[in-house]
Design an enzyme around this catalytic site. Structure first.
Site, mmCIF file in Angstrom:
data_model
loop_
_atom_site.group_PDB
_atom_site.id
_atom_site.type_symbol
_atom_site.label_atom_id
_atom_site.label_comp_id
_atom_site.label_asym_id
_atom_site.label_seq_id
_atom_site.Cartn_x
_atom_site.Cartn_y
_atom_site.Cartn_z
ATOM 1 N N ASN A 183 0.822 -1.208 0.000
ATOM 2 C CA ASN A 183 0.000 0.000 0.000
ATOM 3 C C ASN A 183 0.857 1.260 0.000
ATOM 4 O OD1 ASN A 183 -2.603 -1.098 -0.072
ATOM 5 N ND2 ASN A 183 -2.649 -1.421 2.132
ATOM 6 N N HIS A 188 -3.145 2.833 -1.901
ATOM 7 C CA HIS A 188 -4.209 1.978 -1.371
ATOM 8 C C HIS A 188 -5.140 1.448 -2.457
ATOM 9 C CE1 HIS A 188 -3.439 2.470 2.943
ATOM 10 N NE2 HIS A 188 -3.029 3.686 2.633
ATOM 11 N N GLU A 218 -6.202 -8.008 4.725
ATOM 12 C CA GLU A 218 -5.508 -8.798 3.709
ATOM 13 C C GLU A 218 -5.504 -10.285 4.053
ATOM 14 O OE1 GLU A 218 -2.263 -7.106 6.471
ATOM 15 O OE2 GLU A 218 -4.243 -6.548 5.724
#
Length: 297
Positions: A183, A188, A218
């Site tokens: 990220n 993002h 995740e």
């Protein structure tokens, strides 16, 4: 020369055929970081529907990746369009950035920042709205696989079945390694793209009787009926290798990630499904602690 009138062949695109607008046309929020917005329906009328961070927007998003006047839905002669308002991070339809504006077709998915909406149009839009609300309750809007709520229900059912029939089943918890770094380096929205593509990549390997879900962030999870620990570890290793070898894509940029997995088999001494999950989580921690990009069980 013939006096017969010339025959003209008009080609009709799929988009033209799909456009049937009614007063029920709407957009529904199917994924968001704002819990109070999830499942909300916004009717489309002759007045443009504005989306962004400005206080007077019809769809107000508290998201730094969304611009103040990010986009709007507006009616034109040939149908409803989503029009980008010059946003910093862009507006997407079905995961593709739009070139300023785009005509919408039934079931198109529109994304602004971390929020995803679905466009519903036609005489049965009301019925499909209620179907969509049910989907929102069991599916993760970003990845379109099952969510944690559905996973928890299926785990409890599987525990009951395993006790009653003395049958084995296993659980896999899989986590993307160093996802925060992904990220930070790519943004993002790129991270969201990786999560979507990873879910699609793994879903192709999951059997119908197995449950594949986004556990949170995740993390992904699998419930494997009629599977002992050795079988779970074998599958987890196949999934790990598939992720390692895959080139994820975000706007033409190649992104590589790896994942670690923890596996556990149901034990009749487990009081609840949570005991099984906790053992898999400990094994996941073991895989992470021993170098990542590996399976423990």
């Amino acid at each position: 020369m013939s006096d017969q009138p010339e025959t003209r062949v008009t080609r009709v695109s799929r988009r033209q055929l799909d456009i049937v607008h009614t007063e029920n046309d709407c957009v529904v929020v199917i994924y968001t970081t704002q819990p109070t917005l999830l499942g909300r329906r916004f009717s489309l009328t002759d007045r443009p529907l504005r989306l962004g961070r400005e206080a007077d927007c019809d769809i107000l998003l508290h998201d730094d990746s969304v611009s103040r006047a990010h986009a709007q839905f507006e009616r034109r002669l040939d149908g409803w369009y989503v029009v980008d308002g010059g946003s910093t991070n862009g507006t997407y339809v079905n995961e593709n950035p739009i070139p300023g504006n785009q005509l919408l077709v039934n079931n198109d998915r529109i994304q602004a920042g971390f929020t995803i909406l679905k466009y519903l149009s036609g005489a049965d839009a009301e019925v499909r709205y209620h179907e969509e609300i049910y989907r929102v309750s069991i599916l993760d809007g970003l990845t379109q696989i099952h969510n944690k709520r559905y996973l928890s229900e299926m785990l409890e059912r599987e525990v009951i079945r395993a006790r009653r029939h003395n049958r084995p089943f296993s659980f896999i918890l899989l986590d993307i390694d160093h996802f925060k770094r992904c990220n930070d380096e790519h943004g993002h929205l790129a991270g969201d793209a990786v999560l979507r593509q990873l879910a699609e990549l793994l879903a192709k390997r999951i059997r119908r009787e197995e449950v594949f879900a986004r556990y949170g962030g995740e993390e992904f999870a699998l419930v494997l009926p009629e599977t002992k620990l050795a079988g779970a570890k074998k599958l987890a290793e196949k999934l790990r290798r598939r992720i390692e070898r895959h080139a994820f894509d975000y706007l033409g940029e190649e992104i590589r990630v790896t994942a670690s997995a923890g596996c556990a088999q149901f034990d009749p001494r487990d009081q609840t499904a949570l005991d099984l999950v906790e053992r898999a989580d400990k094994k996941l921690y073991e895989a992470k602690n021993s170098g990542r990009n590996r399976v423990a069980g």
